[in-house]
Motif scaffolding. Structure first.
Motif, PDB file in Angstrom:
ATOM      1  N   ARG A   1       0.809  -1.212   0.000  1.00  0.00           N
ATOM      2  CA  ARG A   1       0.000   0.000   0.000  1.00  0.00           C
ATOM      3  C   ARG A   1       0.851   1.274   0.000  1.00  0.00           C
ATOM      4  NH1 ARG A   1      -5.282  -1.554   1.152  1.00  0.00           N
ATOM      5  NH2 ARG A   1      -5.435  -3.480   2.278  1.00  0.00           N
ATOM      6  N   TRP A   2       2.035   1.235   0.533  1.00  0.00           N
ATOM      7  CA  TRP A   2       2.862   2.429   0.667  1.00  0.00           C
ATOM      8  C   TRP A   2       3.557   2.835  -0.621  1.00  0.00           C
ATOM      9  CZ3 TRP A   2       7.860   1.708  -0.636  1.00  0.00           C
ATOM     10  CH2 TRP A   2       8.346   0.397  -0.596  1.00  0.00           C
ATOM     11  N   ILE A  33     -14.434  -0.561  -4.857  1.00  0.00           N
ATOM     12  CA  ILE A  33     -13.706  -1.475  -3.960  1.00  0.00           C
ATOM     13  C   ILE A  33     -12.834  -2.427  -4.777  1.00  0.00           C
ATOM     14  CG2 ILE A  33     -13.979  -3.378  -2.319  1.00  0.00           C
ATOM     15  CD1 ILE A  33     -16.460  -1.852  -1.232  1.00  0.00           C
ATOM     16  N   GLU A  34     -13.367  -2.950  -5.879  1.00  0.00           N
ATOM     17  CA  GLU A  34     -12.583  -3.855  -6.729  1.00  0.00           C
ATOM     18  C   GLU A  34     -11.382  -3.132  -7.352  1.00  0.00           C
ATOM     19  OE1 GLU A  34     -16.158  -6.854  -8.177  1.00  0.00           O
ATOM     20  OE2 GLU A  34     -15.864  -4.940  -9.229  1.00  0.00           O
ATOM     21  N   ALA A  47      -9.797  -0.502  -6.096  1.00  0.00           N
ATOM     22  CA  ALA A  47      -8.826  -0.265  -5.023  1.00  0.00           C
ATOM     23  C   ALA A  47      -8.083  -1.552  -4.671  1.00  0.00           C
ATOM     24  CB  ALA A  47      -9.535   0.305  -3.791  1.00  0.00           C
ATOM     25  N   GLU A  48      -8.804  -2.656  -4.564  1.00  0.00           N
ATOM     26  CA  GLU A  48      -8.165  -3.935  -4.237  1.00  0.00           C
ATOM     27  C   GLU A  48      -7.174  -4.347  -5.322  1.00  0.00           C
ATOM     28  OE1 GLU A  48     -11.377  -6.679  -3.532  1.00  0.00           O
ATOM     29  OE2 GLU A  48     -11.721  -5.917  -1.496  1.00  0.00           O
ATOM     30  N   LEU A  58      -4.743  -0.972  -2.843  1.00  0.00           N
ATOM     31  CA  LEU A  58      -5.028   0.204  -2.023  1.00  0.00           C
ATOM     32  C   LEU A  58      -6.390   0.049  -1.363  1.00  0.00           C
ATOM     33  CD1 LEU A  58      -3.809   2.782  -4.685  1.00  0.00           C
ATOM     34  CD2 LEU A  58      -2.625   2.184  -2.559  1.00  0.00           C
ATOM     35  N   THR A  59      -6.777   1.044  -0.593  1.00  0.00           N
ATOM     36  CA  THR A  59      -8.066   1.011   0.092  1.00  0.00           C
ATOM     37  C   THR A  59      -9.082   1.883  -0.641  1.00  0.00           C
ATOM     38  OG1 THR A  59      -7.556   2.907   1.491  1.00  0.00           O
ATOM     39  CG2 THR A  59      -6.921   0.703   2.331  1.00  0.00           C
ATOM     40  N   LYS A  60     -10.326   1.671  -0.310  1.00  0.00           N
ATOM     41  CA  LYS A  60     -11.416   2.472  -0.867  1.00  0.00           C
ATOM     42  C   LYS A  60     -11.214   3.948  -0.510  1.00  0.00           C
ATOM     43  CE  LYS A  60     -16.288   3.034   0.018  1.00  0.00           C
ATOM     44  NZ  LYS A  60     -17.459   2.463   0.651  1.00  0.00           N
ATOM     45  N   SER A  61     -10.798   4.235   0.710  1.00  0.00           N
ATOM     46  CA  SER A  61     -10.591   5.632   1.112  1.00  0.00           C
ATOM     47  C   SER A  61      -9.461   6.277   0.312  1.00  0.00           C
ATOM     48  CB  SER A  61     -10.341   5.751   2.611  1.00  0.00           C
ATOM     49  OG  SER A  61      -9.176   5.055   2.982  1.00  0.00           O
ATOM     50  N   THR A  62      -8.441   5.496  -0.029  1.00  0.00           N
ATOM     51  CA  THR A  62      -7.368   6.029  -0.876  1.00  0.00           C
ATOM     52  C   THR A  62      -7.921   6.369  -2.253  1.00  0.00           C
ATOM     53  OG1 THR A  62      -5.696   4.769   0.306  1.00  0.00           O
ATOM     54  CG2 THR A  62      -5.101   5.567  -1.882  1.00  0.00           C
TER      55      THR A  62
END
Length: 189
Positions: free
Chosen positions: A3-4, A31-32, A34-35, A39-43
């Protein structure tokens, strides 16, 4: 993918395009995306308002066009200022490494009415940006509108031609030819 890692917007755009091609735009969720990007949904929502915007890049293009017109020599006629803007777009947005991605993006947009509508709205925004930039240069309103409309048409044709070929021409050259073609056709009307 950790993620970083840097370039979250680019990673999200690549993931979205892959999923849109595989499943269709309508059948892909944020969501898909981001995954897939690790990464995340918020990102995702830190970078994009919604899943459409992954393909449309916010106001980047409008800004490049306006800056290109502003940076044109003071003696440049309106059409030459527009050509200067198209050169800037080619240099800063449509470099050779983006050609394949851009062609794939075009195909995804062509397959979806909602995305075609969004593309048309973006085109109107680009035209308005060029019109305003020309008016700030002191170009009369009607001339600004006509030059911007023809510039937007040339930009559309150039984008299509550039993504359809593999001949290695850079976008600026393709855009200049398209602008000449549009200008020549406008004299026949």
């Amino acid at each position: 993918m950790a993620r970083w890692q840097p370039n979250a917007p680019e990673r999200l755009a690549v993931a979205a395009l892959e999923l849109f091609e595989e499943r269709g735009y309508e059948n892909t969720t944020v969501i898909e995306i981001a995954e897939r990007a690790g990464l995340t949904k918020s990102t995702f929502f830190r970078h994009f308002q919604d899943k459409r915007e992954v393909l449309f890049g916010g106001g980047t293009m409008a800004g490049l066009l306006a800056e290109g017109i502003a940076a044109a020599p003071a003696t440049a006629e309106p059409f030459e200022a527009v050509a200067h803007a198209l050169d800037a777009v080619g240099r800063d947005a449509f470099h050779p490494a983006r050609r394949e991605w851009s062609a794939r993006r075009r195909a995804v947009i062509a397959a979806n009415p909602e995305l075609r509508e969004r593309e048309a709205l973006k085109g109107l925004g680009l035209t308005a940006s060029m019109t305003d930039a020309l008016k700030r240069r002191g170009v009369p309103e009607l001339t600004s509108c006509v030059a911007a409309e023809l510039g937007a048409l040339a930009l559309k044709f150039a984008y299509e031609r550039w993504t359809d070929t593999t001949d290695g021409d850079d976008f600026g050259d393709v855009a200049r030819r398209a602008l000449r073609d549009v200008r020549a056709a406008s004299t026949l009307c």
